[in-house]
Design a protein around this motif. Structure first.
Motif, PDB file in Angstrom:
ATOM      1  N   ALA A  82      12.335  29.262  -9.968  1.00 43.99           N
ATOM      2  CA  ALA A  82      12.253  28.345 -11.109  1.00 43.99           C
ATOM      3  C   ALA A  82      13.606  27.672 -11.349  1.00 43.99           C
ATOM      4  O   ALA A  82      13.653  26.504 -11.746  1.00 43.99           O
ATOM      5  N   HIS A  83      14.710  28.400 -11.119  1.00 46.28           N
ATOM      6  CA  HIS A  83      16.028  27.785 -11.263  1.00 46.28           C
ATOM      7  C   HIS A  83      16.136  26.565 -10.350  1.00 46.28           C
ATOM      8  O   HIS A  83      16.574  25.496 -10.776  1.00 46.28           O
ATOM      9  N   ALA A  84      15.752  26.732  -9.098  1.00 46.70           N
ATOM     10  CA  ALA A  84      15.844  25.624  -8.139  1.00 46.70           C
ATOM     11  C   ALA A  84      14.936  24.474  -8.546  1.00 46.70           C
ATOM     12  O   ALA A  84      15.360  23.308  -8.548  1.00 46.70           O
ATOM     13  N   SER A  85      13.692  24.767  -8.907  1.00 42.78           N
ATOM     14  CA  SER A  85      12.765  23.688  -9.257  1.00 42.78           C
ATOM     15  C   SER A  85      13.218  22.955 -10.515  1.00 42.78           C
ATOM     16  O   SER A  85      13.237  21.728 -10.556  1.00 42.78           O
ATOM     17  N   ASN A  86      13.622  23.676 -11.531  1.00 44.31           N
ATOM     18  CA  ASN A  86      14.013  23.038 -12.795  1.00 44.31           C
ATOM     19  C   ASN A  86      15.256  22.179 -12.641  1.00 44.31           C
ATOM     20  O   ASN A  86      15.302  21.041 -13.134  1.00 44.31           O
ATOM     21  N   HIS A  87      16.282  22.700 -11.979  1.00 42.93           N
ATOM     22  CA  HIS A  87      17.528  21.949 -11.878  1.00 42.93           C
ATOM     23  C   HIS A  87      17.412  20.753 -10.943  1.00 42.93           C
ATOM     24  O   HIS A  87      18.000  19.699 -11.208  1.00 42.93           O
ATOM     25  N   VAL A  88      16.653  20.873  -9.866  1.00 44.32           N
ATOM     26  CA  VAL A  88      16.430  19.720  -8.993  1.00 44.32           C
ATOM     27  C   VAL A  88      15.627  18.655  -9.735  1.00 44.32           C
ATOM     28  O   VAL A  88      15.933  17.459  -9.653  1.00 44.32           O
ATOM     29  N   ALA A  89      14.604  19.064 -10.470  1.00 43.57           N
ATOM     30  CA  ALA A  89      13.805  18.102 -11.236  1.00 43.57           C
ATOM     31  C   ALA A  89      14.677  17.353 -12.245  1.00 43.57           C
ATOM     32  O   ALA A  89      14.606  16.121 -12.349  1.00 43.57           O
ATOM     33  N   VAL A  90      15.509  18.072 -12.967  1.00 45.25           N
ATOM     34  CA  VAL A  90      16.402  17.435 -13.953  1.00 45.25           C
ATOM     35  C   VAL A  90      17.395  16.513 -13.256  1.00 45.25           C
ATOM     36  O   VAL A  90      17.650  15.398 -13.719  1.00 45.25           O
ATOM     37  N   ALA A  91      17.952  16.957 -12.136  1.00 46.19           N
ATOM     38  CA  ALA A  91      18.920  16.130 -11.403  1.00 46.19           C
ATOM     39  C   ALA A  91      18.292  14.810 -10.974  1.00 46.19           C
ATOM     40  O   ALA A  91      18.892  13.739 -11.145  1.00 46.19           O
TER      41      ALA A  91
END
Length: 192
Positions: free
Chosen positions: A113-122
Motif C-alpha cells: 500500500a505504501h508503494a501504491s499510495n505514494h506512486v499515485a500521489v506522485a
C-alpha cells in the motif's frame, strides 16, 4: 507459475535487504513512516492553492483522499486474496535478512500500500502541477520509489510487493487524474 514468481522474488528481496547496514537503519526507518511525509502533503495542498485557488484545491484534495483510500483498499483486497506472508512473518526465511521494521505489521504483504499510495500521489500531483513546475513529477516519482525501497530495506515487503504496488499506484494515479480533469472541465465556471 505464481509460486515460481514468489520464490524468485524472495531471492531478490534477500539480496536488496541485505545490502543495508546499521548506520543507515535510522534513515530508512524515518523514510518508511507515513507520518514523516505529512508536511510534504501539506506543501502539495499549499502549492495547489497558490496555483489554482481554494475551489480547485478542494477538488484535488478530495480526489487525492479518495485515490489513496481506493488504492489502499484495493491492496488490502489483494493481501487477503493472496495471503502471502510478509518477509518478517515468513518462517522459511527468518534469520536470513535484516528485519528492522517489522513490529506492528500485518501478516500479509502482497501488494504494498505504501508503494501504491505514494506512486499515485506522485503521478497525480506531478501532472496537475506540471504546467507550473516542469520537473516536479520526476522528483515526486524518485520520492515514491525511495519510500517503496524503504519497505524492502526494513524487511516488511518483497520486491514483487513493491513492483505490483507501484503498478496499482500508476493505475489509480492516472484514473483519478481523469476524474479530476473531468470535474474541472465540467464545472469550470463554478470553480474559476
Amino acid at each position: 507459475m505464481v509460486q515460481d514468481f514468489f520464490n524468485w522474488d524472495v531471492n531478490i528481496f534477500l539480496y536488496f535487504n541485505n545490502l543495508g547496514s546499521p548506520q543507515w537503519d535510522a534513515f530508512w526507518l524515518l523514510i518508511t513512516e507515513k507520518e514523516t511525509w505529512i508536511p510534504l502533503y501539506v506543501i502539495f495542498l499549499i502549492l495547489l492553492y497558490l496555483k489554482f485557488g481554494w475551489k480547485k484545491t478542494l477538488v484535488a484534495g478530495i480526489c487525492i483522499a479518495l485515490m489513496i483510500t481506493c488504492a489502499d483498499q484495493f491492496t488490502n483486497i489483494l493481501k487477503n486474496y493472496f495471503q502471502r506472508y510478509r518477509p518478517c512473518h515468513n518462517p522459511d526465511i527468518q534469520g536470513m535478512f535484516r528485519a528492522i521494521g517489522c513490529k506492528g505489521r500485518g501478516m500479509y504483504g502482497f501488494t504494498s500500500a505504501h508503494a501504491s499510495n505514494h506512486v499515485a500521489v506522485a503521478i497525480f500531483v506531478g501532472v496537475v502541477l506540471k504546467k507550473h513546475y516542469k520537473y516536479l513529477i520526476y522528483i515526486l516519482l524518485f520520492w515514491a520509489m525511495m519510500i517503496a525501497y524503504s519497505r524492502v530495506y526494513v524487511g516488511v515487503h518483497y520486491t514483487g510487493d513493491i513492483f505490483f504496488g507501484m503498478l496499482i499506484g500508476v493505475v489509480f494515479g492516472i484514473g483519478f487524474l481523469y476524474l479530476y480533469n473531468y470535474i474541472i472541465k465540467k464545472y469550470k465556471s463554478k470553480l474559476d
